[in-house]
Design a protein around this motif. Structure first.
Motif, PDB file in Angstrom:
ATOM      1  N   ARG A  50       0.816  -1.216   0.000  1.00 52.42           N
ATOM      2  CA  ARG A  50       0.000   0.000   0.000  1.00 52.42           C
ATOM      3  C   ARG A  50       0.855   1.274   0.000  1.00 52.42           C
ATOM      4  NH1 ARG A  50      -2.711  -3.263   3.831  1.00 52.42           N
ATOM      5  NH2 ARG A  50      -2.003  -1.983   5.568  1.00 52.42           N
ATOM      6  N   TYR A  51       1.964   1.231  -0.702  1.00 56.18           N
ATOM      7  CA  TYR A  51       2.806   2.413  -0.817  1.00 56.18           C
ATOM      8  C   TYR A  51       2.118   3.453  -1.698  1.00 56.18           C
ATOM      9  CZ  TYR A  51       7.073   0.492   1.311  1.00 56.18           C
ATOM     10  OH  TYR A  51       7.998  -0.011   2.185  1.00 56.18           O
ATOM     11  N   LEU A  52       2.365   4.716  -1.389  1.00 60.38           N
ATOM     12  CA  LEU A  52       1.833   5.811  -2.189  1.00 60.38           C
ATOM     13  C   LEU A  52       2.770   6.056  -3.363  1.00 60.38           C
ATOM     14  CD1 LEU A  52       0.655   8.204   0.666  1.00 60.38           C
ATOM     15  CD2 LEU A  52      -0.749   6.704  -0.762  1.00 60.38           C
ATOM     16  N   SER A 106       7.985   5.797  -2.744  1.00 62.06           N
ATOM     17  CA  SER A 106       6.859   6.069  -1.857  1.00 62.06           C
ATOM     18  C   SER A 106       6.909   7.510  -1.374  1.00 62.06           C
ATOM     19  CB  SER A 106       6.883   5.116  -0.659  1.00 62.06           C
ATOM     20  OG  SER A 106       5.737   5.302   0.155  1.00 62.06           O
ATOM     21  N   ARG A 108       4.936  10.154   1.888  1.00 66.61           N
ATOM     22  CA  ARG A 108       4.088  10.157   3.070  1.00 66.61           C
ATOM     23  C   ARG A 108       3.507  11.550   3.267  1.00 66.61           C
ATOM     24  NH1 ARG A 108       8.531   9.645   8.020  1.00 66.61           N
ATOM     25  NH2 ARG A 108       9.448  11.719   7.788  1.00 66.61           N
ATOM     26  N   GLN A 113       3.303  13.903  -1.011  1.00 64.58           N
ATOM     27  CA  GLN A 113       2.687  13.561  -2.295  1.00 64.58           C
ATOM     28  C   GLN A 113       2.822  14.699  -3.297  1.00 64.58           C
ATOM     29  OE1 GLN A 113      -1.206  11.371  -1.813  1.00 64.58           O
ATOM     30  NE2 GLN A 113      -0.671  11.599   0.349  1.00 64.58           N
TER      31      GLN A 113
END
Length: 368
Positions: A50-52, A106, A108, A113
């Protein structure tokens, strides 16, 4: 240029021609010579972690390469320099609490983002754009050595934890998770930093024996039983004296009781640093006793990644001979075999093993 693209979670990487990265002020373009493929890359690309990392994206966490172009504000970095492309990108507009992204891996938080929107694509490509400060010179190396230098990506993580723990020469260190990919790296780095003794608990007897074979009697292996009280007693007894520092770097699948057993071996006035993934998939909390922490003056802190100056300091340990990259067995793959490399990393990941992509290579799989 050619790159391996993650088009959707759960789909294979697609090797295709993509636009070249465009340089901006405060950035550098690096020709990727070798890029590590982490053992859990398949879990990231499947979406299990579930990494962004919103696809489509060129993944890849860190690289060894040579500078192709620098921006107008670079004063030291030059085209042709061998560099480590540090994937830990920090926002420049808040020195106290910068948003952080792992480029190509990734992010956080909301700020991370937003940062990822620009520093998005990673090193599974012939070229990568990085912030100038993230192209860190490592000095001249032979191209054949680039795969071994990819070990910095692994070694830097526990190095950051040991710097946070203020590990000092002559101290006794316990590495919780010593038989894993990052834990074994912590053992090597701890010895290079001057630890007199490292207590190495684990359940894999073969890996424990290998640590002793590689590093000698400064390693004190401990076979874990799964009983918290018994394991704590065994770890404490294995040390030649008080345990000054504990570094936990266990993966998400491990029960919190294993961490607690290790942390509570530390001496009064000692330090414990938490760097692993325990609890990320649910389960019980760590639940360290308040009175034990307070009455024993124990410092417990979390640490994510490493400080900006760690790369140069770790490279100096390598150059000095205190830290041997040759401990790592490297298997390299050409870029067009990116999916095979991901599968290989998952199947063979473990202590002192590296899977590496060679974007400039069209040859068949080989061992470097």
């Amino acid at each position: 240029m050619k790159a391996a693209v993650l088009t959707a979670f759960g789909s294979p990487l697609v090797v295709d021609t993509v636009p070249d990265p465009v340089i901006g002020t405060g950035e550098a373009i690096v020709d990727v010579v070798a890029a590590p493929v982490l053992a859990y890359a398949d879990e990231v690309f499947s979406g299990a972690r579930r990494y962004l990392l919103p696809p489509p994206v060129i993944p890849g966490c860190g690289a060894i390469g040579r500078v192709r172009t620098v921006g107008p504000d670079a004063t030291v970095l030059r085209a042709g320099d061998w560099v480590f492309c540090d994937p830990t990108v920090r926002a420049r507009d808040d020195a106290v609490m910068p948003d952080i992204v792992l480029q190509g891996w990734s992010a956080r938080g909301e700020g991370g983002q937003r940062l990822q929107d620009h520093h998005r694509h990673g090193a599974f490509a012939e070229r990568v754009r990085v912030p100038t400060e993230n192209a860190i010179r490592i000095g001249p190396i032979a191209e054949a050595q680039a795969g071994h230098w990819c070990a910095l990506t692994t070694l830097l993580v526990p190095y950051g934890g040991l710097l946070a723990a203020d590990l000092r020469a002559g101290e006794t260190l316990l590495v919780s998770g010593a038989t894993g990919h990052f834990g074994s790296a912590a053992v090597a780095v701890g010895l290079a930093m001057g630890a007199a003794c490292i207590v190495a608990p684990g359940r894999n007897a073969a890996v424990l024996e290998d640590l002793v074979r590689r590093f000698g009697d400064r390693i004190r292996p401990v076979a874990l039983t799964g009983d918290e009280a018994t394991d704590r007693a065994r770890m404490t007894a294995a040390a030649p004296g008080p345990i000054d520092c504990v570094l936990d770097i266990l993966p998400p699948s491990v029960d919190a009781r294993v961490v607690r057993a290790a942390v509570m071996t530390v001496r009064p006035g000692g330090r414990a640093v938490l760097m692993g993934g325990v609890g990320m998939l649910g389960g019980d909390d760590l639940a360290l006793p308040y009175p034990w922490i307070m009455r024993n003056d124990v410092t417990v802190r979390g640490k994510w990644m490493y400080p900006p100056d760690a790369v140069g300091r770790l490279a100096a340990l390598v150059r000095s001979g205190l830290l041997r990259l040759e401990e790592y067995a490297v298997t390299d793959f050409p870029l067009n075999a990116a999916n095979e490399a991901v599968a290989h990393a998952a199947a063979t990941g473990g202590p002192f093993r590296l899977t590496v992509l060679r974007p400039g290579s069209g040859r068949e799989n080989g061992t470097g």
